[in-house]
Motif scaffolding. Structure first.
Motif, mmCIF file in Angstrom:
data_model
loop_
_atom_site.group_PDB
_atom_site.id
_atom_site.type_symbol
_atom_site.label_atom_id
_atom_site.label_comp_id
_atom_site.label_asym_id
_atom_site.label_seq_id
_atom_site.Cartn_x
_atom_site.Cartn_y
_atom_site.Cartn_z
ATOM 1 N N GLY B 114 -14.982 -17.683 7.933
ATOM 2 C CA GLY B 114 -14.456 -16.432 8.481
ATOM 3 C C GLY B 114 -12.998 -16.518 8.897
ATOM 4 N N GLY B 115 -12.249 -17.428 8.280
ATOM 5 C CA GLY B 115 -10.817 -17.515 8.554
ATOM 6 C C GLY B 115 -10.021 -16.595 7.644
ATOM 7 N N LYS B 116 -8.697 -16.661 7.802
ATOM 8 C CA LYS B 116 -7.826 -15.751 7.037
ATOM 9 C C LYS B 116 -7.401 -16.404 5.726
ATOM 10 C CE LYS B 116 -3.700 -12.962 7.892
ATOM 11 N NZ LYS B 116 -2.891 -12.467 9.011
ATOM 12 N N ILE B 117 -7.573 -15.672 4.642
ATOM 13 C CA ILE B 117 -7.226 -16.173 3.308
ATOM 14 C C ILE B 117 -6.613 -15.042 2.478
ATOM 15 C CG2 ILE B 117 -8.991 -17.993 3.214
ATOM 16 C CD1 ILE B 117 -9.698 -14.956 1.209
ATOM 17 N N VAL B 118 -6.073 -15.425 1.329
ATOM 18 C CA VAL B 118 -5.684 -14.430 0.331
ATOM 19 C C VAL B 118 -6.737 -14.499 -0.773
ATOM 20 C CG1 VAL B 118 -3.889 -13.646 -1.250
ATOM 21 C CG2 VAL B 118 -3.253 -14.800 0.874
ATOM 22 N N ALA B 119 -7.385 -13.408 -1.055
ATOM 23 C CA ALA B 119 -8.420 -13.381 -2.082
ATOM 24 C C ALA B 119 -7.746 -13.368 -3.451
ATOM 25 C CB ALA B 119 -9.318 -12.160 -1.897
ATOM 26 N N VAL B 120 -7.483 -14.559 -4.003
ATOM 27 C CA VAL B 120 -6.764 -14.654 -5.256
ATOM 28 C C VAL B 120 -7.631 -15.383 -6.271
ATOM 29 C CG1 VAL B 120 -5.399 -16.578 -4.204
ATOM 30 C CG2 VAL B 120 -4.698 -15.632 -6.369
ATOM 31 N N PRO B 121 -8.429 -14.707 -7.089
ATOM 32 C CA PRO B 121 -8.553 -13.255 -7.129
ATOM 33 C C PRO B 121 -9.634 -12.709 -6.194
ATOM 34 C CG PRO B 121 -9.800 -14.183 -8.949
ATOM 35 C CD PRO B 121 -9.192 -15.342 -8.198
ATOM 36 N N THR B 122 -10.584 -13.571 -5.760
ATOM 37 C CA THR B 122 -11.623 -13.102 -4.839
ATOM 38 C C THR B 122 -11.715 -14.105 -3.684
ATOM 39 O OG1 THR B 122 -13.429 -14.337 -5.886
ATOM 40 C CG2 THR B 122 -12.972 -12.128 -6.759
ATOM 41 N N ALA B 123 -12.428 -13.741 -2.641
ATOM 42 C CA ALA B 123 -12.546 -14.633 -1.489
ATOM 43 C C ALA B 123 -13.289 -15.918 -1.868
ATOM 44 C CB ALA B 123 -13.257 -13.906 -0.346
ATOM 45 N N GLY B 124 -14.366 -15.761 -2.634
ATOM 46 C CA GLY B 124 -15.185 -16.913 -2.991
ATOM 47 C C GLY B 124 -14.492 -17.894 -3.910
ATOM 48 N N SER B 125 -13.405 -17.477 -4.530
ATOM 49 C CA SER B 125 -12.663 -18.354 -5.448
ATOM 50 C C SER B 125 -11.227 -18.546 -4.966
ATOM 51 C CB SER B 125 -12.663 -17.736 -6.855
ATOM 52 O OG SER B 125 -12.019 -16.473 -6.851
ATOM 53 N N SER B 126 -11.007 -18.324 -3.674
ATOM 54 C CA SER B 126 -9.631 -18.250 -3.163
ATOM 55 C C SER B 126 -8.930 -19.593 -3.035
ATOM 56 C CB SER B 126 -9.644 -17.560 -1.795
ATOM 57 O OG SER B 126 -10.537 -18.228 -0.924
ATOM 58 N N GLY B 127 -9.658 -20.710 -3.255
ATOM 59 C CA GLY B 127 -9.023 -22.016 -3.076
ATOM 60 C C GLY B 127 -8.346 -22.563 -4.325
ATOM 61 N N VAL B 128 -8.750 -22.061 -5.500
ATOM 62 C CA VAL B 128 -8.351 -22.710 -6.753
ATOM 63 C C VAL B 128 -6.847 -22.589 -7.023
ATOM 64 C CG1 VAL B 128 -8.789 -22.847 -9.228
ATOM 65 C CG2 VAL B 128 -10.658 -22.237 -7.671
ATOM 66 N N VAL B 129 -6.342 -21.364 -7.037
ATOM 67 C CA VAL B 129 -4.926 -21.163 -7.376
ATOM 68 C C VAL B 129 -4.004 -21.813 -6.329
ATOM 69 C CG1 VAL B 129 -3.110 -19.438 -7.776
ATOM 70 C CG2 VAL B 129 -5.385 -19.105 -8.768
#
Lengths: 227, 301
Positions: B114-129
């Motif tokens: 529940g922290g702050k992220i940029v959904a790039v492209p989605t929240a569940g995949s936000s770590g890859v890029v």
């Protein structure tokens, strides 16, 4: 809904509090957009979750997200996590209701909001369609297609000849381009709701002139939730 | 000037007609649609990139633990291991590889908690890029200013790949399975990394195609319906996928199937996937004995 193609910040974004763009950010946006339609102090709210949201809303913080949106807190604001406490402090009681056997035609991620502010009531149905994108599909029983990207005007009017032409003429004279236009009526000669999405900003004078049209009952300006 | 494109080939043609790089074309397009200036658009890109860094740093600052217990500080564990000296040092991966995995995990653990992220492209995949691009910058290009156009362009080119996938297929796991989320993210990261390596549009797309081909048909079967298992660790695997694709392209290896056709295949595969494997938690890992036991434990509170 504007037919605009996907933008850069739809992919590089949204900036949001986790964990789910559809179940957290999208839900907050739906509630936030609903409050653009019914602004002012909120006395009562009920949030009904359908489909996947009904089963998983706790784990995704969808309830907090909905309350945040109702308080005017955007998906990227860290206060989202504390929205229930903030609502309690403001004396707003929000009823959260999971509905496990909703209508088949509803989108798998649907939220229905029933809001009351003094004498004014609003019931909207919104779908969180993925990646934080949303669509308000029903406003007080009228079918709609609002995604919150552009400023919109909701014009509640009496179904009679010439209303759309008058509204369009006033927008034209204010120099405002219509991106999309849709009108639905309850029945012939009954109430109708015209939804216009527009480029650029709408000012109070235009709202006044629209409101003064004889067939018009109410005009609501819904500013974009992206600005 | 036309701002409409659905395929990557069209996007390259539009940018070229306009005499702009793909990144500058997309910045101009965004400015046109939002009525903002290109400068303001660039600042917003920079702001979002800085947020990806904040998520990453937050995920490494302390072990991230979610209320469900399914997320339990893997990023910190991997990061500490990657920095271990001497005999305890990792035998397999080089520093860039290790750091990309740790960064991808860090961002996605922050999301799960529940922290702050940029959904790039989605929240569940936000770590890859962010994982791949920041690791490359930190290990190979320490001189590169995080606010520079060059670094921004890598994120924009990555986003271009996501835009094509979103308009021709989908980025929603509920519609297309995990190929549409983590798979798309891997393709985006591959293209973004190749952009940082100075490669042109065709090479970036070839990397994206190689990467996406190897995620086709991936199930979205999250345990207890939460964006944690398998999502968080899959972010690390998808970072590895992107590094592999970029390495192949560097060696002159190209995708036999062009990117736009891979996206078409992805769409067709998503459409034919059973609902049980599209984020309904009615199949796959979600219905394994352990997955169901987790669900029961979490629902009991």
């Amino acid at each position: 809904m504007d037919d605009r193609k996907i933008g850069l910040f739809d992919i590089l974004g949204p900036v949001m509090i986790g964990p789910s763009s559809s179940h957290t950010a999208g839900v907050a946006r739906i509630a936030f957009l609903a409050r653009r339609i019914l602004p002012g102090r909120l006395d009562w709210a009920r949030v009904s979750f359908y489909g996947s949201l009904a089963r998983t809303y706790r784990g995704h913080g969808s309830d907090k997200a909905a309350i945040a949106g109702l308080l005017g807190i955007l998906p990227e604001d860290e206060r989202l996590a504390f929205a229930p406490e903030l609502a309690a402090r403001e004396g707003l009681e929000v009823e959260i209701k999971p509905v496990y056997d909703g209508p088949e035609r509803y989108h798998p991620n649907t939220v229905v909001l029933e809001l009351r502010s003094g004498e004014r009531k609003l019931r909207v149905r919104g779908a969180s369609v993925g990646g934080g994108e949303i669509l308000l599909q029903s406003v007080n029983g009228f079918e709609a297609q609002l995604d919150g990207r552009l400023d919109a005007l909701l014009v509640l009017h009496h179904d009679e000849p010439g209303v759309i032409a008058h509204v369009a003429a006033l927008l034209a004279s204010a120099g405002i381009n219509i991106a999309s236009l849709a009108s639905r009526r309850k029945d012939r000669g009954d109430e109708a709701l015209l939804v216009a999405e527009v480029d650029g900003r709408v000012d109070a004078r235009l709202i006044d002139s629209l409101s003064s049209l004889a067939a018009v009952r109410q005009v609501v300006h819904v500013p974009s939730i992206r600005s | 000037m036309s701002w409409l494109f659905t395929t990557a080939a069209e996007l390259l043609a539009r940018a070229s007609e306009a005499g702009l790089s793909v990144a500058d074309y997309l910045v101009a397009r965004e400015a046109f649609y939002s009525s903002a200036s290109p400068e303001a658009t660039r600042s917003e890109i920079a702001r979002r990139i800085r947020i990806t860094r904040q998520s990453l740093d937050a995920g490494l600052a302390r072990p991230q633990r979610s209320f469900s217990g399914l997320t339990d500080g893997a990023a910190v564990k991997l990061h500490d291991f990657a920095a271990a000296p001497g005999a305890a040092a990792p035998a397999v991966a080089d520093p860039l590889f290790r750091l990309a995995l740790a960064y991808a995990l860090a961002v996605n653990e922050v999301n799960a908690c529940g922290g702050k992220i940029v959904a790039v492209p989605t929240a569940g995949s936000s770590g890859v890029v962010p994982g791949v691009l920041w690791a490359y910058r930190d290990v190979r290009r320490k001189d590169l200013d995080a606010d520079s156009r060059e670094f921004q362009d890598a994120f924009v080119v990555a986003s271009a790949v996501g835009m094509v996938i979103a308009s021709r297929a989908t980025l929603a796991g509920a519609a297309g399975g995990c190929q549409a989320e983590c798979g798309a993210a891997a393709a985006m990261a591959a293209a973004g990394l190749l952009c940082l390596l100075g490669r042109g549009g065709e090479d970036c797309l070839s990397g994206a195609a190689l990467s996406l081909k190897n995620c086709l048909g991936l199930a979205c079967d999250p345990v207890a319906g939460l964006v944690e298992v398998p999502c968080v660790k899959r972010n690390a695997f998808m970072a590895a996928n992107a590094l592999t694709a970029a390495t192949l392209v560097e060696a002159g290896i190209r995708s036999a199937i062009p990117f736009d056709e891979v996206v078409g295949a992805m769409k067709a595969i998503g459409d034919s996937m059973p609902a049980a494997l599209r984020e309904s938690s009615l199949g796959g890992l979600a219905t394994t004995p352990t997955g169901l036991a987790c669900k029961e434990r979490i629902e009991r509170g």
